[in-house]
Each structure stands twice: as structure tokens, then as C-alpha cells.
Design a protein around this motif. Structure first.
Motif, PDB file in Angstrom:
ATOM      1  N   UNK A 191      22.536 -38.906 -58.833  1.00 35.56           N
ATOM      2  CA  UNK A 191      22.390 -38.049 -58.654  1.00 35.56           C
ATOM      3  C   UNK A 191      21.060 -37.363 -57.872  1.00 35.56           C
ATOM      4  N   UNK A 192      20.814 -36.699 -57.150  1.00 33.43           N
ATOM      5  CA  UNK A 192      19.194 -36.228 -57.068  1.00 33.43           C
ATOM      6  C   UNK A 192      18.163 -36.706 -58.524  1.00 33.43           C
ATOM      7  N   UNK A 193      16.810 -36.900 -57.689  1.00 36.15           N
ATOM      8  CA  UNK A 193      15.846 -36.743 -58.447  1.00 36.15           C
ATOM      9  C   UNK A 193      15.462 -35.613 -58.960  1.00 36.15           C
ATOM     10  N   UNK A 194      14.557 -35.496 -60.143  1.00 37.14           N
ATOM     11  CA  UNK A 194      13.527 -34.105 -60.012  1.00 37.14           C
ATOM     12  C   UNK A 194      12.263 -34.655 -59.839  1.00 37.14           C
ATOM     13  N   UNK A 195      12.077 -34.821 -58.914  1.00 34.89           N
ATOM     14  CA  UNK A 195      10.355 -35.131 -58.261  1.00 34.89           C
ATOM     15  C   UNK A 195       9.946 -33.960 -59.327  1.00 34.89           C
ATOM     16  N   UNK A 196       9.102 -32.712 -58.960  1.00 34.19           N
ATOM     17  CA  UNK A 196       8.328 -32.826 -59.765  1.00 34.19           C
ATOM     18  C   UNK A 196       8.647 -32.714 -61.216  1.00 34.19           C
ATOM     19  N   UNK A 197       9.585 -33.107 -61.953  1.00 35.86           N
ATOM     20  CA  UNK A 197       9.713 -33.452 -63.517  1.00 35.86           C
ATOM     21  C   UNK A 197       9.273 -34.786 -63.391  1.00 35.86           C
ATOM     22  N   UNK A 198       9.941 -35.932 -62.542  1.00 36.04           N
ATOM     23  CA  UNK A 198       8.589 -37.189 -62.583  1.00 36.04           C
ATOM     24  C   UNK A 198       7.717 -36.964 -62.467  1.00 36.04           C
ATOM     25  N   UNK A 199       6.779 -36.719 -62.164  1.00 32.16           N
ATOM     26  CA  UNK A 199       5.212 -35.967 -61.489  1.00 32.16           C
ATOM     27  C   UNK A 199       4.685 -35.473 -63.028  1.00 32.16           C
ATOM     28  N   UNK A 200       5.054 -34.445 -63.244  1.00 34.70           N
ATOM     29  CA  UNK A 200       4.492 -34.383 -64.735  1.00 34.70           C
ATOM     30  C   UNK A 200       4.505 -35.256 -65.569  1.00 34.70           C
ATOM     31  N   UNK A 201       5.835 -35.792 -65.911  1.00 32.70           N
ATOM     32  CA  UNK A 201       5.862 -36.782 -66.718  1.00 32.70           C
ATOM     33  C   UNK A 201       4.598 -37.991 -66.697  1.00 32.70           C
ATOM     34  N   UNK A 202       4.686 -38.301 -65.347  1.00 31.23           N
ATOM     35  CA  UNK A 202       3.739 -39.630 -65.416  1.00 31.23           C
ATOM     36  C   UNK A 202       2.268 -39.340 -65.561  1.00 31.23           C
ATOM     37  N   UNK A 203       2.035 -37.603 -65.213  1.00 31.55           N
ATOM     38  CA  UNK A 203       0.561 -37.079 -65.784  1.00 31.55           C
ATOM     39  C   UNK A 203       0.043 -37.180 -66.948  1.00 31.55           C
ATOM     40  N   UNK A 204       1.866 -36.480 -67.590  1.00 32.90           N
ATOM     41  CA  UNK A 204       2.030 -37.024 -69.195  1.00 32.90           C
ATOM     42  C   UNK A 204       0.890 -38.554 -70.063  1.00 32.90           C
ATOM     43  N   UNK A 205       1.498 -39.134 -68.933  1.00 31.49           N
ATOM     44  CA  UNK A 205       1.623 -41.019 -69.501  1.00 31.49           C
ATOM     45  C   UNK A 205       0.131 -40.835 -69.241  1.00 31.49           C
ATOM     46  N   UNK A 206      -0.680 -40.517 -68.143  1.00 32.32           N
ATOM     47  CA  UNK A 206      -1.626 -40.847 -67.789  1.00 32.32           C
ATOM     48  C   UNK A 206      -2.920 -40.475 -68.546  1.00 32.32           C
ATOM     49  N   UNK A 207      -2.560 -39.100 -68.724  1.00 31.06           N
ATOM     50  CA  UNK A 207      -3.195 -38.486 -70.239  1.00 31.06           C
ATOM     51  C   UNK A 207      -3.248 -39.152 -71.527  1.00 31.06           C
ATOM     52  N   UNK A 208      -2.372 -39.722 -71.760  1.00 35.45           N
ATOM     53  CA  UNK A 208      -2.048 -40.913 -73.314  1.00 35.45           C
ATOM     54  C   UNK A 208      -3.017 -42.154 -73.233  1.00 35.45           C
ATOM     55  N   UNK A 209      -3.000 -42.170 -71.801  1.00 40.11           N
ATOM     56  CA  UNK A 209      -3.065 -44.000 -71.747  1.00 40.11           C
ATOM     57  C   UNK A 209      -3.650 -44.079 -70.464  1.00 40.11           C
ATOM     58  N   UNK A 210      -4.220 -45.983 -70.097  1.00 44.04           N
ATOM     59  CA  UNK A 210      -4.942 -45.883 -69.412  1.00 44.04           C
ATOM     60  C   UNK A 210      -3.902 -46.752 -68.292  1.00 44.04           C
ATOM     61  N   UNK A 211      -2.885 -46.940 -69.528  1.00 44.62           N
ATOM     62  CA  UNK A 211      -1.400 -48.253 -68.748  1.00 44.62           C
ATOM     63  C   UNK A 211      -1.294 -47.656 -67.285  1.00 44.62           C
ATOM     64  N   UNK A 212      -0.841 -48.474 -66.197  1.00 50.11           N
ATOM     65  CA  UNK A 212       0.002 -47.900 -64.751  1.00 50.11           C
ATOM     66  C   UNK A 212       1.357 -47.565 -65.639  1.00 50.11           C
ATOM     67  N   UNK A 213       1.377 -47.066 -64.568  1.00 43.83           N
ATOM     68  CA  UNK A 213       3.576 -47.161 -64.737  1.00 43.83           C
ATOM     69  C   UNK A 213       4.376 -46.617 -63.755  1.00 43.83           C
TER      70      UNK A 213
END
Length: 276
Positions: free
Chosen positions: A197-219
């Protein structure tokens, strides 16, 4: 070609170090997933080599299991076929070694916890490093086992990435980031593999930003990236995209050389989509 050091030391093996370089290069890497022992116990490496030739810079080798809770029907069927042909962890390690020593791609392992637990955590990490793997992601790693697995991987110098669920609370993400090395895996869709199905790109972007805020590992992302067009749509959000079902499907449905050619064409199309 990737090689691994065999001594225990708090550094990265050459294979793991090279993968770190790839994921921090600023270029979105493409990874192709294939269960070890599939389509057959010997043709898996033939397929992986072809995928590397056609643009995959990361080769993700799956350990077949009967309880693939994150996987849809196609990858589950591929796992069962590999198990039917007798594929075990030792065979997976052989596949890893042959792929790592005959391609320039980074080879990583994707597995569930049960095969690792049965094989032995320390033994698994050591044998992975000796086989030339850059690391392994245990997708259902129990939180209580995460420190032991991270320590075992660190001792032999390989990566221990973690899968991060969209529903994870901030404290959980911080824990994942603290115990993960190499990369954090953020599913592009909150569902099983094979989603088209379709991807929720804004939701993925928000989640990747949360991950980068939590640590420095590449996503790195996957699950739901079902077409090259979708890969191009999200390439700016992540350091890598790994796909499985689009590659496994033609091997299941067409089989033989025709299936292999179709799978390789898919790899090339995805790899091209991620190029700037």
C-alpha cells in the motif's frame, strides 16, 4: 571483498568498519534481502553475487525460521522452502562467508531470536565475525537479552543494530539507541513484510527524526518499500533501504533462471532509484 579479524577486541572488523563507512557516506545505500538456502542451498550465493553486481551494496542474509512474526506470506514461504531443504545456522554462516569473500557488498544477517538462542549468543557472534559478516539484526530481540547480545557483538567487532517500532515510547527509543550499533532499523510501514500500500512519508520522516534525536546511529528502512518509486520517495530520509519481498517474489513465482533474472532486474531498478 570483506574479511573479518578472528581475535576478540573492542574494535570493528574490516567488514563492520566498511559498512559504517557506507552508511555515513551521505549516499543512500541499497540492500537486498535473501533467506539463506533459498531458492536452493547452493544457488543462494549465486543470487547474492548477482545482486551485488546489479547494484546492491548491502546483502542481508536471512536465517530461516518457522516463526517469522514480522514477515508476510512470501518471505515466510521462502523460509519454509529453505528449512525443507535442510538449511540451518551453520549453512547460513557458510552462505555469509561465500558472499562476503566474493563480493564487495557488506553482508549482514537478519534473524529472529530463537535460532540465536539455540546456537548460543557468544558462539553466534564469534562465528558471524569469522564468516565475514558486518553484523546481525535480531528483529525480536528480548529487551532482557539486548545487553548480552550487544556485549557479544562488541567483543568480536561486529554491529548489533536494532529494529525500532513506531509505537515505541521515548524511553524505549533511548534504550534501543543505547544498545544498538551500526544502524537503527525503522520500518517504512507499521506492518509485516510484503505490504504494497501507500507509504505515510510524513510519519516516516517524523519517526526517523525521533530516532536521530535518541542516538547517533544511521537509520535504515524497509518493509513496505515495494517499488523503486517508493524507494526514491523516501531516500532522503534514511542512510539505507533494504527490500526483501520484491526480490523474493520472482524467485518463488518464476523459479529457475527466469526468476533469478527477474529478481536481479528488481535489484537494479531499486539501486538506480536510490542514486541521486
Amino acid at each position: 571483498m570483506n574479511t573479518a579479524r578472528t581475535s576478540s577486541a573492542p574494535f570493528l572488523t574490516p567488514a563492520a568498519d566498511w559498512l559504517t563507512h557506507q552508511l555515513t557516506s551521505g549516499k543512500t545505500q541499497f540492500g537486498a534481502f535473501l533467506p539463506a538456502g533459498f531458492p536452493t542451498p547452493r544457488s543462494d550465493v549465486i543470487a547474492l553475487r548477482l545482486f551485488a553486481d546489479r547494484g546492491a551494496t548491502i546483502l542481508e542474509v536471512g536465517i530461516p525460521t518457522e516463526e517469522a512474526i514480522y514477515d508476510g506470506p512470501l518471505i515466510t514461504a521462502a523460509y519454509r522452502e529453505a528449512l525443507r531443504r535442510g538449511t540451518r545456522v551453520a549453512d547460513v554462516l557458510d552462505t555469509v562467508h561465500r558472499a562476503a569473500t566474493t563480493t564487495d557488498a557488506s553482508v549482514v544477517v537478519m534473524t529472529y531470536w530463537n535460532p540465536v538462542q539455540a546456537y548460543g549468543v557468544t558462539r553466534f557472534a564469534t562465528d558471524l565475525a569469522n564468516a565475514g559478516a558486518a553484523g546481525a539484526m535480531i528483529v525480536d530481540l528480548p529487551p532482557s537479552e539486548a545487553p548480552a547480545w550487544a556485549a557479544a557483538a562488541r567483543t568480536v567487532g561486529i554491529h548489533a543494530p536494532r529494529l525500532a517500532a513506531r509505537t515505541a515510547a521515548p524511553g524505549e527509543l533511548e534504550h534501543l539507541a543505547a544498545t544498538a550499533t551500526g544502524w537503527l532499523y525503522a520500518p517504512a510501514a507499521a506492518t509485516r513484510t510484503g505490504y504494497t500500500g501507500d507509504l505515510d512519508v510524513p510519519a516516516l520522516q517524523a519517526f526517523t527524526e525521533r530516532l536521530r534525536a535518541a542516538g547517533s546511529a544511521p537509520v535504515v528502512t524497509g518493509i513496505g518499500v515495494s517499488t523503486p518509486e517508493k524507494a526514491a520517495q523516501i531516500r532522503h530520509l534514511v542512510s539505507g533501504v533494504v527490500v526483501g519481498t520484491p526480490v523474493v517474489k520472482p524467485l518463488l513465482e518464476l523459479g529457475g533462471s527466469q526468476g533469478l533474472r527477474a529478481a536481479a532486474d528488481q535489484v537494479e531498478a531499486f539501486a538506480r532509484a536510490l542514486r541521486p
